[in-house]
Design an enzyme around this catalytic site. Structure first.
Site, PDB file in Angstrom:
ATOM      1  N   THR A 184      10.578  -4.636  -9.608  1.00 41.26           N
ATOM      2  CA  THR A 184      10.925  -5.815 -10.301  1.00 41.26           C
ATOM      3  C   THR A 184       9.767  -6.813 -10.295  1.00 41.26           C
ATOM      4  O   THR A 184       9.308  -7.513 -11.151  1.00 41.26           O
ATOM      5  CB  THR A 184      12.246  -6.323  -9.757  1.00 41.26           C
ATOM      6  OG1 THR A 184      13.244  -5.553  -9.904  1.00 41.26           O
ATOM      7  CG2 THR A 184      12.420  -7.734 -10.594  1.00 41.26           C
TER       8      THR A 184
ATOM      9  N   GLY B 159       0.697  -1.156   0.044  1.00 40.12           N
ATOM     10  CA  GLY B 159       0.005  -0.047   0.067  1.00 40.12           C
ATOM     11  C   GLY B 159       0.797   1.413   0.016  1.00 40.12           C
ATOM     12  O   GLY B 159       0.445   2.302  -0.743  1.00 40.12           O
TER      13      GLY B 159
ATOM     14  N   TYR C  40      -3.367   7.458   7.877  1.00 44.87           N
ATOM     15  CA  TYR C  40      -2.346   6.462   7.838  1.00 44.87           C
ATOM     16  C   TYR C  40      -2.190   5.901   6.056  1.00 44.87           C
ATOM     17  O   TYR C  40      -3.154   5.417   5.485  1.00 44.87           O
ATOM     18  CB  TYR C  40      -2.821   5.039   8.424  1.00 44.87           C
ATOM     19  CG  TYR C  40      -1.593   4.078   8.413  1.00 44.87           C
ATOM     20  CD1 TYR C  40      -0.542   4.123   9.309  1.00 44.87           C
ATOM     21  CD2 TYR C  40      -1.419   2.972   7.416  1.00 44.87           C
ATOM     22  CE1 TYR C  40       0.411   3.230   9.034  1.00 44.87           C
ATOM     23  CE2 TYR C  40      -0.483   2.304   7.239  1.00 44.87           C
ATOM     24  CZ  TYR C  40       0.666   2.260   8.370  1.00 44.87           C
ATOM     25  OH  TYR C  40       1.749   1.434   8.139  1.00 44.87           O
TER      26      TYR C  40
ATOM     27  N   ASP D  71      -6.992   7.016  -0.875  1.00 41.90           N
ATOM     28  CA  ASP D  71      -6.482   5.784  -0.486  1.00 41.90           C
ATOM     29  C   ASP D  71      -7.494   4.915   0.296  1.00 41.90           C
ATOM     30  O   ASP D  71      -7.943   4.941   1.273  1.00 41.90           O
ATOM     31  CB  ASP D  71      -5.441   6.427   0.633  1.00 41.90           C
ATOM     32  CG  ASP D  71      -4.538   4.922   1.229  1.00 41.90           C
ATOM     33  OD1 ASP D  71      -4.980   3.814   1.106  1.00 41.90           O
ATOM     34  OD2 ASP D  71      -3.615   5.323   1.871  1.00 41.90           O
ATOM     35  N   GLU D  72      -7.488   3.716  -0.566  1.00 45.31           N
ATOM     36  CA  GLU D  72      -8.572   2.835  -0.333  1.00 45.31           C
ATOM     37  C   GLU D  72      -7.907   1.377  -0.069  1.00 45.31           C
ATOM     38  O   GLU D  72      -8.668   0.386  -0.192  1.00 45.31           O
ATOM     39  CB  GLU D  72      -9.594   2.606  -1.447  1.00 45.31           C
ATOM     40  CG  GLU D  72     -10.239   3.662  -1.721  1.00 45.31           C
ATOM     41  CD  GLU D  72     -11.839   3.428  -2.405  1.00 45.31           C
ATOM     42  OE1 GLU D  72     -12.197   2.418  -2.165  1.00 45.31           O
ATOM     43  OE2 GLU D  72     -12.291   4.415  -2.861  1.00 45.31           O
ATOM     44  N   VAL D  73      -6.540   1.421   0.527  1.00 46.71           N
ATOM     45  CA  VAL D  73      -5.859   0.174   0.833  1.00 46.71           C
ATOM     46  C   VAL D  73      -6.849  -0.617   1.766  1.00 46.71           C
ATOM     47  O   VAL D  73      -6.681  -1.964   1.783  1.00 46.71           O
ATOM     48  CB  VAL D  73      -4.547   0.742   1.208  1.00 46.71           C
ATOM     49  CG1 VAL D  73      -3.764  -0.792   1.855  1.00 46.71           C
ATOM     50  CG2 VAL D  73      -3.466   1.194   0.057  1.00 46.71           C
TER      51      VAL D  73
END
Length: 420
Positions: free
Chosen positions: A285, A90, A117, A228-230
């Site tokens: 990566t 996130g 957060y 932010d919808e983590v």
């Protein structure tokens, strides 16, 4: 849950067992990562099938599974959100959104909220609430890496930072975002980053109309609203995306935690005009690993097919209703708030003064484990480690599951309150 001496060895659905054979009902979806519970059969099948084909493809090459997940996210996302930038966590996805916003606007200052957060990377620490561990790191020199942010008071109707009442405040806390955009920056505003539901900040949902008003301010200042919808997306707050509750179409939505069905995967979904990056400006990566993408794609299909947004809404209403029944005879419950299956119960020692019941919350957490229930805790903001109990069960739970969760919580709460 905090730090507990407990080793987990097996899970299925909403149940998990420790190394001693004790079974627990998981009411927090494995730290809100498994929105369909442990070892969901269709996610498991998708992972195995992908492993039978290819297990890793470098981001420099195309991959069908990775592309299919991006297309599905774009189909489900509101408005013109159609470009997907993958990451591994996130916090990394938030940094991706920051890159996109700064590249397009030319600004470098972000507006964020108190008690927010957004991660613990160098960049996102500057957007996140001040935790003692972060302060210690900052004092050792990490603040040199933290970008400038403009922090304004957060929404929190039960404990309004502005000492106003929700019935008459006219969303005064939202107006402070406009003030910050107008006067609070030194290098030009790059965007506004907010959560539609502050989970770590105390399990606090944004008031009705708050997000829409902030979006209007962003449009007036020609900067993106980055949601932010983590923690709040993927049916957690009801709809597939939590910001849908406000009827807005933000410029960016950030996903993480549950997106990979338990595997490391996050993403920023953005509108086309905020999708440009220079070569090698941002990337990882292993971002968009096809196995994680296969798990995420399977999870989305289950959510759509089984109408889990509706299930989350319905089960969330039942959960809140049952908790409110317990609250009627409780000495400690001061407030219950939630959206969908993102529900917080704030414990206080005095309902008039709202003094946080931090020590008592620790006792309730311990009693819950004794009775075979896993819950979380938070806010405000982690002072003495918090006084808000978190409920975030899998979004495919049924009413019987909710009854069991509430029954176990009620027993634990009663056990603690009997000693007060």
């Amino acid at each position: 849950m905090g730090d507990v001496d407990l080793g987990l060895v097996e899970g299925q659905g909403i149940r998990v067992s420790d190394a001693d054979g004790n079974e627990y009902v998981d009411a927090i979806s494995a730290e809100w990562v498994l929105n369909l519970g442990f070892r969901h059969p269709e996610i498991k099948q998708a992972i195995v099938e992908q492993l039978d084909v290819i297990d890793y493809v470098s981001p420099v090459f195309e991959n069908q599974t990775r592309t299919e997940l991006a297309k599905r996210l774009a189909e489900l996302a509101p408005g013109r959100l159609e470009k997907v930038l993958y990451a591994l966590s996130g916090g990394a996805a938030v940094e991706g959104a920051m890159h996109l916003a700064m590249r397009t606007t030319g600004g470098s200052d972000f507006v964020c909220l108190d008690a927010a957060y957004h991660g613990r990377t160098f960049a996102t620490i500057g957007l996140t609430y001040v935790h003692p561990g972060m302060v210690e790191g900052s004092n050792k020199g990490l603040d040199r890496y933290i970008p400038r942010q403009m922090r304004v008071p957060n929404y929190y109707c039960y404990r309004c930072p502005l000492k106003l009442e929700p019935e008459t405040c006219d969303l005064a806390c939202a107006d402070l975002v406009d003030f910050a955009l107008e006067r609070g920056h030194t290098n030009g505003p790059a965007g506004v980053i907010v959560e539609p539901y502050q989970a770590n900040g105390g399990m606090v949902p944004a008031p009705d109309g708050w997000l829409a008003r902030v979006h209007e301010m962003c449009q007036a200042h020609d900067v993106p609203l980055i949601v932010d919808e983590v923690q709040g997306a993927l049916c957690r707050c009801g709809p597939m995306f939590a910001s849908e509750r406000s009827g807005i179409e933000p410029e960016m939505i950030i996903l993480g935690k549950a997106l990979g069905g338990g595997l490391p995967l996050s993403a920023t979904i953005t509108v086309p005009e905020y999708s440009e990056l220079l070569d090698w400006e941002y990337g990882f990566t292993e971002a968009g690993n096809p196995v994680a993408c296969a798990a995420g794609l399977a999870m989305l299909e289950v959510m759509v097919r089984d109408d889990l947004p509706a299930n989350s809404e319905a089960m969330g209403e039942i959960l809140v209703s049952r908790l409110e029944e317990i609250a009627q005879g409780s000495k400690l419950i001061g407030d219950i708030r939630g959206q969908g299956l993102m529900v917080g119960v704030e414990l206080v020692t005095d309902k008039a003064t709202k003094e946080p019941a931090c020590a008592e919350t620790d006792l309730v957490m311990g009693a819950c484990l004794e009775h075979g229930l896993m819950v979380g805790k938070t806010g405000p903001v982690f002072g003495q480690n918090g006084n808000v109990i978190k409920f975030k069960p899998a979004v495919n739970v049924d009413e019987q599951d909710i009854d069991e969760i509430v029954t176990l919580f009620g027993r634990a709460l009663m056990q603690v309150e009997a000693t007060l």
